[in-house]
Design an enzyme around this catalytic site. Structure first.
Site, PDB file in Angstrom:
ATOM      1  N   GLU A  74       6.857 -52.028 -39.370  1.00 55.41           N
ATOM      2  CA  GLU A  74       7.576 -53.043 -38.614  1.00 55.41           C
ATOM      3  C   GLU A  74       8.874 -52.403 -38.164  1.00 55.41           C
ATOM      4  OE1 GLU A  74       6.165 -55.784 -37.716  1.00 55.41           O
ATOM      5  OE2 GLU A  74       4.433 -55.367 -38.992  1.00 55.41           O
ATOM      6  N   HIS A 284       2.364 -59.813 -38.834  1.00 55.26           N
ATOM      7  CA  HIS A 284       3.529 -58.971 -38.550  1.00 55.26           C
ATOM      8  C   HIS A 284       4.394 -58.708 -39.778  1.00 55.26           C
ATOM      9  CE1 HIS A 284       2.508 -59.028 -34.341  1.00 55.26           C
ATOM     10  NE2 HIS A 284       2.515 -60.346 -34.339  1.00 55.26           N
TER      11      HIS A 284
END
Length: 314
Positions: A74, A284
């Site tokens: 990320e 995510h």
């Protein structure tokens, strides 16, 4: 038994059906040509990777690697996108290539330096708040710890074959080398080859599956875009094949056809949906995405898939 097929193009279907009989057993076909699936044939289908339930599967095919290292970064982000992006979550799962089970986890958050303050968009997308990155190691320090972890896990042993696995090429083709170049850091060689799970359908088209390889590939390709009730009219070589046989083969090859030609383009959520898997955790989140990738790999391995490198040399 099935009626003899026409010569010429029809020989193709005769050949495939004879191969199917060898795999499934002659008892699968009744005298009238309609297949009668019993528990024995279901187990045979499962053993040969025909997309039967995982409960019926008994083993994985041998993989090319001892370990798969599932990775999903990320990074800092915003709308419009900020430059340069910086990695803020660095997770790796060590997946045993024989059992497809997770054996070890590396997981660290990373302090961004160019844009140290996370944007509201970034926090909303990734679930990473400012307190999770403040005071964390820099990317250089995290890479050093990755190398220590790799050594501790025996992954730097030249006799141990391992490869990274990602959902897309962005992580190791764009993000890591780009940030390392910006910071003047070297990129370890083990980050320069990987398997992109999104590209596996292209690799799988050339993969061999023992005795059932040609049956699976040809039937999957034929059934990919054609409705079953139109099948007989579209292919001359199948005109003498009973519709019941086609229906049963369509069901048997459903999962294989999906992976071969209908792979979702929208990431892990669609992959899980297509494979009837429950999504793990938060989309995510780097560590949760790694767990989903590992689960997808295990499911595909149950179905007989052999994972191969998709990246090209730098």
């Amino acid at each position: 038994m099935l009626a003899p097929l026409q010569t010429g193009a029809a020989r193709f279907s005769s050949y495939l059906l004879s191969r199917a009989r060898k795999v499934l057993g002659s008892h699968l076909f009744s005298p009238c040509g309609v297949p009668e699936f019993c528990s024995i044939s279901t187990r045979k289908l499962a053993a040969h990777g025909f997309g039967a339930s995982m409960a019926a599967m008994v083993s994985f095919p041998p993989q090319r690697y001892h370990y798969f290292l599932v990775l999903d970064f990320e990074a800092t982000c915003d709308k419009p996108q900020i430059q340069p992006q910086e990695i803020i979550e660095f997770p790796i799962l060590k997946l045993n290539g024989r059992t497809m089970e997770i054996e070890s986890t590396f997981h660290m958050y990373v302090q961004p330096v160019v844009h140290p303050q996370l944007t509201p968009f970034c926090t909303e997308l990734t679930g990473i708040i400012q307190a999770m990155v403040d005071g964390q190691p820099s990317l250089q320090q995290v890479l050093e710890r990755v190398d220590e972890w790799m050594a501790k896990e025996g992954l730097l042993d030249p006799n141990v074959k391992s490869i990274f696995v990602t959902c897309g090429d962005w992580d190791l083709k764009v993000m890591l080398p780009g940030q390392c170049q910006y910071l003047g850091l070297p990129v370890a060689d083990y980050f320069k080859q990987w398997i992109n799970l999104k590209k596996m359908k292209k690799v799988l088209k050339g993969q061999r599956f023992a005795e059932v390889e040609e049956v699976q590939q040809k039937m999957a390709e034929a059934l990919k875009h054609i409705q079953i009730h139109k099948f007989k009219n579209c292919f001359e070589q199948w005109k003498n094949v009973p519709i019941g046989v086609l229906h049963q083969m369509e069901s048997a090859f459903k999962a294989y056809s999906f992976a071969m030609g209908c792979w979702p383009k929208n990431g892990l959520l669609d992959m899980n949906k297509g494979l009837s898997l429950q999504h793990i955790g938060r989309p995510h989140s780097g560590i949760d995405d790694c767990k989903n990738i590992a689960n997808i790999m295990k499911t595909l391995a149950y179905r007989g898939f052999i994972f191969k490198q998709t990246s090209k040399p730098f």
